[in-house]
Design a protein around this motif. Structure first.
Motif, PDB file in Angstrom:
ATOM      1  N   LEU A   1      20.875  19.942   5.818  1.00 26.22           N
ATOM      2  CA  LEU A   1      22.321  19.888   5.612  1.00 26.22           C
ATOM      3  C   LEU A   1      23.037  20.883   6.520  1.00 26.22           C
ATOM      4  O   LEU A   1      24.104  20.589   7.069  1.00 26.22           O
ATOM      5  CB  LEU A   1      22.651  20.175   4.152  1.00 26.22           C
ATOM      6  N   LYS A   2      22.437  22.067   6.718  1.00 23.48           N
ATOM      7  CA  LYS A   2      23.028  23.061   7.621  1.00 23.48           C
ATOM      8  C   LYS A   2      23.067  22.536   9.048  1.00 23.48           C
ATOM      9  O   LYS A   2      24.082  22.677   9.761  1.00 23.48           O
ATOM     10  CB  LYS A   2      22.203  24.353   7.566  1.00 23.48           C
ATOM     11  N   LEU A   3      21.977  21.890   9.481  1.00 25.88           N
ATOM     12  CA  LEU A   3      21.956  21.326  10.836  1.00 25.88           C
ATOM     13  C   LEU A   3      23.005  20.225  10.980  1.00 25.88           C
ATOM     14  O   LEU A   3      23.703  20.136  11.999  1.00 25.88           O
ATOM     15  CB  LEU A   3      20.562  20.772  11.155  1.00 25.88           C
TER      16      LEU A   3
ATOM     17  N   SER B   1      31.207  18.604  16.760  1.00 22.81           N
ATOM     18  CA  SER B   1      31.873  17.382  17.217  1.00 22.81           C
ATOM     19  C   SER B   1      33.369  17.462  16.951  1.00 22.81           C
ATOM     20  O   SER B   1      34.179  17.016  17.770  1.00 22.81           O
ATOM     21  CB  SER B   1      31.265  16.155  16.536  1.00 22.81           C
ATOM     22  N   LYS B   2      33.752  18.054  15.822  1.00 17.89           N
ATOM     23  CA  LYS B   2      35.181  18.227  15.536  1.00 17.89           C
ATOM     24  C   LYS B   2      35.822  19.208  16.509  1.00 17.89           C
ATOM     25  O   LYS B   2      36.944  18.998  16.976  1.00 17.89           O
ATOM     26  CB  LYS B   2      35.372  18.718  14.099  1.00 17.89           C
TER      27      LYS B   2
ATOM     28  N   LEU C   1      26.417  28.441  25.230  1.00 19.39           N
ATOM     29  CA  LEU C   1      26.520  27.037  25.628  1.00 19.39           C
ATOM     30  C   LEU C   1      25.883  26.159  24.561  1.00 19.39           C
ATOM     31  O   LEU C   1      24.854  26.514  23.968  1.00 19.39           O
ATOM     32  CB  LEU C   1      25.824  26.799  26.965  1.00 19.39           C
ATOM     33  N   GLU C   2      26.491  24.996  24.330  1.00 19.25           N
ATOM     34  CA  GLU C   2      25.965  24.093  23.312  1.00 19.25           C
ATOM     35  C   GLU C   2      24.605  23.535  23.721  1.00 19.25           C
ATOM     36  O   GLU C   2      24.350  23.286  24.902  1.00 19.25           O
ATOM     37  CB  GLU C   2      26.934  22.940  23.049  1.00 19.25           C
ATOM     38  N   PHE C   3      23.749  23.335  22.733  1.00 19.80           N
ATOM     39  CA  PHE C   3      22.405  22.777  22.908  1.00 19.80           C
ATOM     40  C   PHE C   3      21.556  23.605  23.877  1.00 19.80           C
ATOM     41  O   PHE C   3      20.629  23.103  24.487  1.00 19.80           O
ATOM     42  CB  PHE C   3      22.453  21.320  23.394  1.00 19.80           C
ATOM     43  N   GLN C   4      21.894  24.906  24.024  1.00 16.88           N
ATOM     44  CA  GLN C   4      21.128  25.778  24.905  1.00 16.88           C
ATOM     45  C   GLN C   4      20.497  26.892  24.082  1.00 16.88           C
ATOM     46  O   GLN C   4      21.179  27.563  23.319  1.00 16.88           O
ATOM     47  CB  GLN C   4      22.035  26.407  25.979  1.00 16.88           C
TER      48      GLN C   4
ATOM     49  N   GLY D   1      20.630  24.799  18.388  1.00 20.29           N
ATOM     50  CA  GLY D   1      21.232  25.391  19.575  1.00 20.29           C
ATOM     51  C   GLY D   1      22.742  25.313  19.555  1.00 20.29           C
ATOM     52  O   GLY D   1      23.388  25.520  20.582  1.00 20.29           O
ATOM     53  N   LEU D   2      23.322  25.020  18.388  1.00 23.37           N
ATOM     54  CA  LEU D   2      24.778  24.897  18.279  1.00 23.37           C
ATOM     55  C   LEU D   2      25.433  26.097  17.608  1.00 23.37           C
ATOM     56  O   LEU D   2      26.649  26.256  17.670  1.00 23.37           O
ATOM     57  CB  LEU D   2      25.152  23.637  17.484  1.00 23.37           C
TER      58      LEU D   2
END
Length: 441
Positions: free
Chosen positions: A263-265, A273-274, A382-385, A399-400
């Motif tokens: 749920l946290k992920l 995304s928002k 950076l996102e997904f990094q 990574g978010l």
């Protein structure tokens, strides 16, 4: 001019000889001019001398003017000849009468063979009808600028050209031909095409990012509902009046913990995304920062205990009240604390909160964990990094977390910084205004 001067000198010498002859003779001789006539002749010669001097001065001025005209003609010739753009002069039918060196190079023809040729010979066949129509229009206008057309040099490839044309008129004002400026704009056209392609790709990427964010938002929302049900039913099972068997209780607790982790992920993906599409808004309110930090750290204390870490909270606030979004500020603190605990196997985790002199507040989360290499610090937001994929597999995560923290802090009109050394821990510091202002305030 020199002949005129010589004649004047000859007359002057004859007059002098005549005066000498008259003065040496006491009697008038036949054919000899009387003194009165000599005086008149002397006056005429003096006037002639003045005219000679004036003529000489005018001649000198004429020589200077001629030199200036020649210098100006040479200057025009040099400008015409060595200009970086091609220059042509044609008559009313488009026959080339003059051409500079650059024009000959652009058209790949020696200048001696270029003169007398129709300019239309260097237009591709498929564009010659348009060119003739333009020539017809030129009879009614005096100026045409940056007309883009293709030119076909002899035995060479077609190139993009920009033509600027002005009308040449005779002394009666009638059109006598045209001056043509030829400029090779192939490089510029290629650059413009690259820019258009980049802009198109950028639009495509923006649309892809929008669709991705929309997809993530929909999927995250759809996944969150069943996960909440799983967590809820797991908690109900653990609270039943009749206790579960030890093995059953252990399995339900694993289901509950895994559900909370998933749920946290999911919530991280939904929040990001928002943030990406600008749909997340801060709900500003007055809150007690000391209470928020205290309750948040208490909720995470069990994680600290599991790893036997020292945990310290230092609150140095004379006025704990601020204006911010309590949920989002708690989310920032939870993300930083979770990372600090996750990447610290021994030592301590510390939270410091204090006031800044410029009506702001600061919050720091310090740990003695694995630290971050200096070369990787710029990438952590950076996102997904994630800076170490081995550690990512060991500790998990999307990574978010830090990307969300960074964007939330910027939405709160603050900034975040990090100090870290590999193997010695990290300190994340956030500075925020005491009162975050919403849009329109």
């Amino acid at each position: 001019m020199n002949k005129f001067v010589q004649k004047v000198d000859t007359v002057r010498q004859r007059l002098y000889a005549l005066q000498q002859g008259v003065s040496n003779s006491s009697l008038p001789q036949p054919g000899v001019m009387p003194p009165e006539g000599l005086e008149e002749l002397q006056v005429a010669l003096e006037e002639l001398q003045v005219a000679q001097e004036e003529l000489k001065a005018q001649n000198e001025e004429l020589v200077i003017a001629r030199a200036q005209v020649e210098a100006e003609r040479q200057r025009y010739h040099d400008l015409f000849e060595f200009a970086p753009d091609g220059y042509l002069v044609t008559d009313n039918t488009g026959i080339i009468r003059e051409a500079n060196r650059t024009a000959a190079i652009l058209l790949n023809v020696s200048r001696q063979y270029l003169l007398g040729k129709p300019l239309i010979n260097f237009i591709p066949y498929e564009e010659r009808r348009i060119f003739r129509a333009k020539l017809t229009q030129l009879h009614q206008i005096d100026w045409m600028q940056e007309w883009e057309i293709h030119l076909q040099p002899r035995d060479s490839e077609v190139f993009d050209a920009a033509l600027t044309i002005s009308t040449v008129r005779d002394w009666q004002g009638n059109s006598a031909g045209w001056r043509w400026l030829l400029r090779d704009v192939t490089a510029r056209k290629q650059a413009e095409e690259k820019i258009r392609n980049i802009q198109l790709q950028n639009l495509q990427l923006q649309e892809a990012a929008r669709l991705k964010s929309q997809f993530l938002a929909i999927m995250s929302h759809e996944l969150r509902s069943p996960m909440n049900a799983i967590i809820g039913f797991s908690q109900l099972l653990l609270r039943q009046p009749q206790p579960l068997a030890k093995s059953q209780e252990s399995m339900v607790e694993r289901i509950l913990n895994s559900g909370k982790h998933l749920l946290k992920l999911i919530e991280d993906v939904l929040d990001f995304s928002k943030l990406e599409v600008g749909q997340l808004q801060l709900q500003l309110e007055e809150l007690n920062l000391a209470e928020l930090v205290t309750t948040t750290t208490e909720q995470l204390y069990s994680l600290v205990e599991q790893k036997s870490l020292a945990f310290q909270v230092n609150l140095n606030l004379q006025n704990p009240y601020i204006v911010n979004d309590s949920d989002r500020l708690r989310q920032v603190l939870v993300n930083l604390l979770s990372n600090a605990i996750k990447f610290t196997d021994s030592g301590s985790v510390q939270v410091d909160v204090w006031e800044l002199p410029s009506n702001g507040i600061a919050l720091a989360v310090k740990d003695t964990g694995i630290g971050i290499a200096e070369a990787d610090i710029e990438q952590i937001f950076l996102e997904f990094q994630q800076v170490n994929q081995t550690l990512t597999r060991k500790h998990g995560g999307t990574g978010l977390g830090l990307a969300i923290v960074d964007r939330l802090v910027r939405m709160m009109q603050g900034n975040i910084s990090v100090e870290s050394q590999l193997g010695e821990g990290s300190t994340f510091r956030i500075e925020l205004p005491r009162q975050v202002r919403g849009e329109g305030l």
